[in-house]
Design an enzyme around this catalytic site. Structure first.
Site, PDB file in Angstrom:
ATOM      1  N   CYS A   1      22.008  40.277  18.030  1.00 12.86           N
ATOM      2  CA  CYS A   1      22.948  39.761  18.786  1.00 12.86           C
ATOM      3  C   CYS A   1      22.930  40.502  20.155  1.00 12.86           C
ATOM      4  O   CYS A   1      24.131  40.283  20.720  1.00 12.86           O
ATOM      5  CB  CYS A   1      24.260  39.486  18.206  1.00 12.86           C
ATOM      6  SG  CYS A   1      24.252  37.863  17.026  1.00 12.86           S
ATOM      7  N   ASP A   2      22.266  41.500  20.346  1.00 14.53           N
ATOM      8  CA  ASP A   2      22.378  42.353  21.668  1.00 14.53           C
ATOM      9  C   ASP A   2      21.484  41.609  22.551  1.00 14.53           C
ATOM     10  O   ASP A   2      20.407  41.369  22.525  1.00 14.53           O
ATOM     11  CB  ASP A   2      21.973  43.767  21.123  1.00 14.53           C
ATOM     12  CG  ASP A   2      22.459  44.604  22.172  1.00 14.53           C
ATOM     13  OD1 ASP A   2      22.255  44.645  23.491  1.00 14.53           O
ATOM     14  OD2 ASP A   2      23.404  45.432  21.824  1.00 14.53           O
TER      15      ASP A   2
END
Lengths: 380, 380
Positions: A328-329
């Site tokens: 999720c980065d």
């Protein structure tokens, strides 16, 4: 992709263990690489850069073949010893060391240390009396795909003072080191650095101190998307530069290959998790893999290292893709500035093979970022 | 720096355990932060972004306080359940999921999933029948210190189609999500995204589908070198934008704070390993710490997050420094483009305190890069 790796991956798939990305390293390739270095530079000692891939099997094989080891920390020294290297074959090559780590290395028998300033010399004089030190100098990293910053080394004109300081404090002022930049594709880049090194040898000699060794560093490339010169081409260029600058008084030399020793020995199998477009009329697809910057492919930072990616659909028509990791980065995007071309027929769930991933992948993995496990690694 | 952290570090030093960098997280600060969010947005459910810091003690505390959890992977779902959260308080917020991971999450009771394309909707329809999905839309990350790429979300005009597809496949088309960029210092940035969200609500309503929820994402900042607006300022700006775009039909809302929940609760104690200059006349010192990009400070990538660094010599005259980590990697440099000012009297061996490091530090650590251990972490 070697037959042995192919066979290993097939067996893993049959056993249903192919649940996440994995690296497979073929020791036969490491052996070939070691022999190529030894043959290309027959009078040079090889210090394998342990940080590139510290897998115990890789270290043991290299220890058996006669390699020495360039280490960055006490744990790397301990791993090298555990692999069977004697302490006289280990260099503590990090210019940034805690004094208590120098002391620990000295207790373990290490006698060769890197420095690039007087403060580091003073730590070594206190914690490792009488040891040999070499001074790292800054050099131009032009031509390297992973160019080095100014982080390591001092200006060449400062090196003589650093080494003289070591001599005065009872250390052996042993030599000079430099690094022409990782994945250096131009074999002639050693020339300028060797010219600086020879000047330092002469200046110290005038001060009554005889240096003995030049550490030629690493930088030897591995094949990614572009072909690279063979190791013997580097050997010839380096020998020619040594002769040019040192005449018939060629010093002892060492090299520190890391990527060049293990890069092409490893291959990562990964999986396509998602293929999507950001809008209906987007010409670029986003291809999300189950491996990204945080679980193995950190060297895609700034898109510096561009790995070859093979798919079963190779040969089909291709289209431009942004390739990204599973986390999720937002910075976990591998290739976007220069889109990567992959087959249009590539599907979600397909396996892909990422070549040239034997170096700087496993230990770079984050411990558990986003809950993802570090890269699994097999040495065969 | 809280009194409790100060006391912990003092005790650690007295016991001689201060041998490497460590993070200390004060749960009292996390509790205060949770309450501030709950108070600032009383009608909004808080989904803590587990990836920011998944320490079990942090998760347990938040579960007790009533928080829900935004997760990026099956392991993060399992950690949230282990901390005491029921499955109806867990969102699988990653838009990039393997179908077998969706299935596993569904088996664990999770019923809320993020999507941003039709292919992901189809996976969820197969592996988690009847679940709720929300569609993430792209939005402008202007004003954020860690701006988000285009990696997550689709163009707003594509979202209605994605959600309608979900509806047709038997899923609950539940809502819209967006993220205004991490460390977002402008509370008015939610306005534009809420305008897009409201338009999607209207469009779906015209197609006979009633969306229920807006996921306002994270982005809530923590204090680094610059002051940031208080959480209540964000609450007021968001409520005002909700009213403006949704009138008196304000939907259910959730937020996903990560950095804003734990960032200022943590502090890293590190050590100065070396201070040097690259040449005699260099005006900039290089200060090397025993922590860098690979063992905790990954968010200094591109110098995006600029942590406050405190020393015992604060108040003395300062000079410009490049700050770098301890590894042999050239990119392990924290601040160079904009040099950092530290006291000239700072010495090798001194401790430094790096503030605001409770988020995105521990699990970002590499497993063993250069032989260095991952960041040690204590939750008190």
């Amino acid at each position: 992709m070697t037959d042995r790796i192919q066979e290993f991956l097939r067996a893993r798939r049959l056993e249903g263990r192919d649940n996440g990305p994995c690296l497979v390293v073929d020791l036969d390739v490491v052996r070939d690489n070691y022999r190529a270095f030894a043959k290309a530079l027959p009078d040079t000692r090889v210090f394998y850069a342990v940080k590139a891939n510290p897998a115990p099997q890789v270290l043991s094989l290299l220890a058996k073949l006669g390699s020495c080891f360039d280490t960055a920390s006490v744990p790397e020294i301990e791993m090298s010893l555990a692999a069977g290297a004697s302490s006289d074959r280990i260099s503590f090559g990090n210019t940034i060391k805690k004094e208590r780590d120098i002391q620990r290395a000295f207790e373990l028998g290490v006698r060769l240390f890197a420095v690039d300033c007087e403060a580091e010399v003073e730590k070594i004089a206190r914690a490792a009396p009488g040891a040999k030190v070499f001074c790292r100098i800054l050099c131009d990293g032009e031509g390297a795909e992973w160019p080095l910053s100014r982080k390591f080394g001092c200006a060449p004109e400062m090196a003589a003072g650093v080494l003289e300081h070591a001599h005065r404090l009872g250390l052996v002022a042993y030599g000079v080191s430099f690094h022409v930049g990782s994945q250096q594709r131009n074999p002639r880049m050693w020339d300028g650095a060797l010219k600086s090194a020879a000047a330092i040898f002469r200046e110290l000699s005038e001060r009554g101190i005889q240096l003995q060794m030049v550490n030629l560093g690493g930088g030897f490339p591995t094949k990614y998307l572009n072909d690279v010169p063979a190791v013997k081409t580097y050997g010839a260029a380096i020998f020619s530069a040594l002769s040019k600058h040192f005449g018939n008084r060629i010093p002892e030399t060492i090299i520190e290959p890391g990527r060049g020793m293990v890069g092409n020995a490893g291959l990562i199998e990964a999986e396509v998790v998602l293929i999507s477009k950001k809008s209906q009329d987007d010409s670029v697809r986003w291809v999300y893999l189950d491996i990204g910057k945080f679980n193995g492919l950190a060297e895609t930072t700034d898109e510096m290292i561009r790995y070859p990616i093979r798919t079963r659909a190779d040969g089909d028509a291709t289209g431009p893709c942004v390739i990204a990791g599973p986390s999720c980065d937002s910075i976990d995007v591998l290739y976007e500035k220069a889109p990567y071309h992959l087959p249009i027929s590539l599907e979600i769930g397909s396996k892909v093979l990422i070549e040239g991933t034997g170096a700087y992948t496993t230990t770079y993995s984050s411990i558990c970022f986003n809950g993802f496990a570090p890269l699994e690694s097999f040495v065969i």
